[in-house]
Design a protein around this motif. Structure first.
Motif, short mmCIF file in Angstrom:
data_model
loop_
_atom_site.label_atom_id
_atom_site.label_comp_id
_atom_site.label_asym_id
_atom_site.label_seq_id
_atom_site.Cartn_x
_atom_site.Cartn_y
_atom_site.Cartn_z
N GLY A 1 0.79 -1.23 0.00
CA GLY A 1 0.00 0.00 0.00
C GLY A 1 0.82 1.27 0.00
N THR B 1 1.60 -1.56 6.67
CA THR B 1 0.45 -1.73 5.78
C THR B 1 -0.78 -0.92 6.20
OG1 THR B 1 1.29 -3.95 5.36
CG2 THR B 1 -0.93 -3.46 4.57
N LEU C 1 -2.57 1.98 4.05
CA LEU C 1 -3.90 1.78 3.46
C LEU C 1 -4.86 2.90 3.85
CD1 LEU C 1 -4.34 -2.09 3.70
CD2 LEU C 1 -3.55 -0.71 1.78
N ARG D 1 -6.74 4.98 0.97
CA ARG D 1 -8.20 5.17 0.88
C ARG D 1 -8.57 6.63 0.72
NH1 ARG D 1 -11.51 4.61 4.63
NH2 ARG D 1 -10.09 3.92 6.28
N LEU E 1 -9.34 -2.07 -2.47
CA LEU E 1 -8.56 -1.44 -1.42
C LEU E 1 -9.28 -1.53 -0.07
CD1 LEU E 1 -6.30 0.40 -0.37
CD2 LEU E 1 -7.45 2.34 -1.47
N GLU F 1 -8.05 -3.68 3.20
CA GLU F 1 -7.83 -3.04 4.50
C GLU F 1 -8.55 -3.83 5.61
OE1 GLU F 1 -9.60 0.81 5.30
OE2 GLU F 1 -7.77 1.44 6.37
N ASN G 1 -2.17 -0.20 -4.44
CA ASN G 1 -1.08 0.66 -3.96
C ASN G 1 -1.00 1.95 -4.80
OD1 ASN G 1 1.44 1.85 -3.38
ND2 ASN G 1 2.32 -0.13 -2.81
#
Ligand code: ZN
Ligand code: FE
Length: 260
Positions: free
Chosen positions: A139, A175, A179, A183, A192, A196, A221
């Motif tokens: 991400g 991560t 994330l 978002r 995505l 998450e 990502n």
């Protein structure tokens, strides 16, 4: 004794992973910032350490090399274009390191540091592996301490061109925070959001979110998606106004630096 190659992230410090690959009692580790987690794993699994791979010069990646070479007969390979401990054999783009029938290919990935390298290998009977240090995270990507946005974009483009099944072995568990930022850049990316949710479950159980794999990273990502219209739409009002690929990537990286 098994035929299966084992790939294990050894937690170190607060959020590092030292990757351990082992097979038939022989072991390879990547970026041992601390020797102790490696020595513990070698002892508990009864492994001989053959090879140490180092991606870049930061202490949380090389700090355990001296203690490990003192305690074992491991050979150490690292970047040719960075200051390394004296025992490190220097490697650069397109050179290889062979271990247990795997030819790890060196990819120069400047950006986080000026001489950062990554290692790509295709072990028999398992998906390919990429040891990318602090260049590509799940991400996210590494901070640009020594390189330019254009260099990092080119480095990530090289990694993005590897086989989509490639297991992405990052050196940090960043991560969830990556994330959250991702978002904010792509609020309508359903894969995505789903990823998450999966990662929150793993972390709540104390489990790593890694390795990731390239097919997934290409979908979630933002640093591999800086040419996507959805990502560009979020960046178009940044100052200075982004024009070319490197500008968009720079705006994305700057936003992440400032994001809380
Ligand atoms: Zn680093
Ligand atoms: Fe690091």
């Amino acid at each position: 004794m098994g035929l299966i190659m084992n790939l294990i992230p050894l937690p170190a410090f607060s959020d590092n992973y030292i990757w351990l690959l082992h097979h038939n009692g022989r072991a390879l580790v990547v970026d041992p910032g601390d020797a102790q987690p490696v020595l513990n794993a070698l002892a508990s699994k009864d492994l001989v350490l053959d090879v140490i791979l180092v991606t870049h010069h930061h202490a949380d990646h090389v700090g355990g090399v001296a203690a490990l070479t003192a305690a074992t007969s491991a050979t150490v390979y690292g970047p040719a274009n960075e200051k390394m401990p004296p025992e490190v054999i220097p490697l650069t783009q397109s050179e290889t390191v062979s271990w247990q029938g795997i030819d790890f290919q060196i990819i120069d990935v400047p950006g986080h540091t000026a001489g950062h390298i990554a290692f790509f290998g295709q072990p028999q009977g398992m998906a390919p592996v990429l040891f990318c240090g602090d260049t590509l995270f799940s991400g996210g990507c590494g901070r640009l301490f020594e390189g330019t946005p254009a260099q990092m974009l080119h480095s990530l483009d090289q990694l993005a061109a590897l086989p989509v099944a490639t297991q992405v072995c990052c050196a940090h568990e960043y991560t969830l925070s990556n994330l959250k930022f991702a978002r904010c850049i792509e609020p309508s990316n359903l894969q995505l959001s789903a990823y998450e949710t999966d990662c929150k479950v793993l972390r709540s159980q104390g489990l790593p979110t890694l390795p990731s794999h390239l097919a997934l990273e290409l979908k979630i990502n933002p640093f591999l998606r800086s040419r996507q219209p959805s990502v560009r739409a979020s960046l178009q009002h940044c100052t200075p106004t982004p024009i070319d690929d490197a500008d968009y990537f720079a705006a994305l990286r700057q936003w992440k630096n400032d994001y809380r």
